[in-house]
Structure formats: C-alpha cells, structure tokens
Design a protein around this motif. Sequence first.
Motif, PDB file in Angstrom:
ATOM      1  N   ALA A 150      37.187 -64.919 -63.283  1.00 36.04           N
ATOM      2  CA  ALA A 150      36.001 -64.093 -63.502  1.00 36.04           C
ATOM      3  C   ALA A 150      34.760 -64.747 -62.906  1.00 36.04           C
ATOM      4  CB  ALA A 150      35.803 -63.854 -64.997  1.00 36.04           C
ATOM      5  N   ASN A 155      30.828 -60.255 -62.283  1.00 39.45           N
ATOM      6  CA  ASN A 155      30.794 -58.929 -62.903  1.00 39.45           C
ATOM      7  C   ASN A 155      29.508 -58.816 -63.702  1.00 39.45           C
ATOM      8  OD1 ASN A 155      31.514 -56.392 -63.760  1.00 39.45           O
ATOM      9  ND2 ASN A 155      33.548 -56.976 -64.470  1.00 39.45           N
ATOM     10  N   GLY A 157      27.950 -58.094 -67.531  1.00 42.80           N
ATOM     11  CA  GLY A 157      28.325 -58.126 -68.935  1.00 42.80           C
ATOM     12  C   GLY A 157      27.850 -56.886 -69.665  1.00 42.80           C
ATOM     13  N   VAL A 163      27.300 -61.915 -65.384  1.00 46.88           N
ATOM     14  CA  VAL A 163      27.992 -62.784 -66.332  1.00 46.88           C
ATOM     15  C   VAL A 163      27.484 -64.214 -66.193  1.00 46.88           C
ATOM     16  CG1 VAL A 163      30.076 -61.389 -66.544  1.00 46.88           C
ATOM     17  CG2 VAL A 163      29.864 -62.980 -64.646  1.00 46.88           C
ATOM     18  N   GLY A 194      34.716 -60.525 -72.950  1.00 44.56           N
ATOM     19  CA  GLY A 194      34.063 -60.367 -71.664  1.00 44.56           C
ATOM     20  C   GLY A 194      34.973 -59.712 -70.646  1.00 44.56           C
ATOM     21  N   SER A 195      34.543 -59.738 -69.391  1.00 41.81           N
ATOM     22  CA  SER A 195      35.341 -59.127 -68.329  1.00 41.81           C
ATOM     23  C   SER A 195      36.635 -59.878 -68.075  1.00 41.81           C
ATOM     24  CB  SER A 195      34.518 -59.067 -67.038  1.00 41.81           C
ATOM     25  OG  SER A 195      34.100 -60.368 -66.660  1.00 41.81           O
ATOM     26  N   CYS A 196      36.706 -61.145 -68.507  1.00 38.74           N
ATOM     27  CA  CYS A 196      37.932 -61.928 -68.331  1.00 38.74           C
ATOM     28  C   CYS A 196      38.962 -61.634 -69.413  1.00 38.74           C
ATOM     29  CB  CYS A 196      37.595 -63.426 -68.328  1.00 38.74           C
ATOM     30  SG  CYS A 196      36.804 -64.009 -69.844  1.00 38.74           S
TER      31      CYS A 196
END
Length: 293
Positions: A150, A155, A157, A163, A194-196
């Motif tokens: 990530a 990305n 958040g 992020v 999160g995006s991860c």
Amino acid sequence: MPDVVGVRFKPCGKIYDFEANGIDVNKGDLVVVESELGLNIGSVVVGRRAVEDNDKRLKKIIRKANEDDCLQKEANKALEREARDNCLERIMARGLPMKLISTEATLDKKRIIFYFTAEKRIDFRELVKDLASKFKTRIEMRQIGVRDGARIIGNLGICGLEVCCKKFLTSFEPISIKMAKKQELVLNTGKLSGSCGRLMCCLGYEYSDSIPEETAFSEAEIPAPEEGESVELVVASSDVPGDTPGTPQPLQSAGSEPSRDSSQPSRQPENQEQKEKRRRWHPKKRRKKPFTK
C-alpha cells in the motif's frame, strides 16, 4: 572516528548510514552508493556526523551524482516498465497466485528487483528463468507485506487525504483493536481498516499506555476554602432541569449546615403568569367521546 551521513532512496523509505569517504556532501545532495541491492542513487537527509567505531561495517559513498547518473536513472524507467509488463504476462501464463507491486532496476542495470505480495509462499523458479532469459541480467523476486504494498501504490484514506504510509511514515508500528476500544471508537472493521486491509496506522496517533482511562479531576485536587472565604464555582453545563448553563453556583462554605437534599433543586412557588404559560405550552389532552348514531 569516521564521518557518517544518512541516505534515503525512496520518499518515505528508511534511512541508511553510509561513510562519507572523504567526500564533501551536505543535506539534500544526491549521491551514488553501493547498497544491498546494487548501485543506486540516494538523497542525503541526515547531515555529516561523527560516530564511534563499531563492529558494523558501513558501506562508503562512491561519488556525488552528476548529470549522467540522473539521465541514466530516467532511462532505467523504460526498462522497469518493460520488465513489469513482461512479468505480469508470465504470471498470468503460469497461473501464479501473486500480485506484482512494482519493479526496480539498479543504476548499472545489473539487477532487476520485482516486489510482489502473496498470501503464502510462491514457487517462482520457473518465472525467474523466463525473466532472466528475456532481459539477460540478474533477477531478484522479493515478497513484501500488504502494508508495504500500500505504501508503494498509494491511495486516499477515509479522511480524504493521502495515506500516511505514502506521505510521511517511515516505519510501521503494531496496531491492535485495543487502541480503538480505549478511544471508544465504533468497532467496525470496515471503518477501522485502511486500503491495505489492516487496521489503520492513525489509530495509534492518540493512543498511549501512559494515559489513564479516567482523566477527570478528583475531589481531593480541589483545595478546600479557608474560613471566611467565599468561593464560587462556575458550572459549564448542568444536568439538573431548570438550571441555566453558565449560572454561578455558590459552594457551601466550611461550618455551614448542609441542605436537606443537595441533589434536588429547591422548588419555588409558581405565580399565575407561569401557570398560564405552562398550560399554553402543555395543554391537557381531552378524551374523545365515542361516536353514536
């Protein structure tokens, strides 16, 4: 004592110590160093400082980066894109359960590093043979975690900003659900992840084991008034009905008789105007008469 400088290769990457090797470098200069991955260009982020001799042997700075080095680094980006496209094609052809994140080539093109994520260990020996026969150089496959992936991809958040791992974080601290519980947040994995797919790093920004759970002041912290001294306490908000916020409430001085019920406010008789006003706002409900023919 050798002179050491801190060099960083990526915007939010780790800082590595390199020996200055008698070269006059300052903070912000681009230098060419021999890293673990090979010849590469890094930026000096920590100025020159002297350190004591230690058992760890530090690598030395080769030279300051010149214009040819910068042009070579830009030219390597075309090689990295070609290597990425070819690697994605071979991954799909062999059906390997892995996700390619990024590709990086050293400054002298003697090594190409492929970063990927996977849920388990992957047998990529045949993939390496395909890539080596294509580019005629050393191929290295590195499996990284989802958080590192990530950071490379980047990305936005849920806050609407970029992020933190892509913007300023240099290392990942362990995050647990205990941090969200102590901050009285909604325990919803969709909102806390999160995006991860892991718990957001920002949960640890306002969390500390040294902060007690109850931060209210105790009664022992309020000094007792001296004899003959009048003290007033301003109440910011009151839960007692009928009290106006911000109204000064006098404290009971020492030696005075306690009231019969300190928790209940004293009721005053209503006058005729107040009674009429209360009837106007709270009219009595009339019972409906049954319908008869």
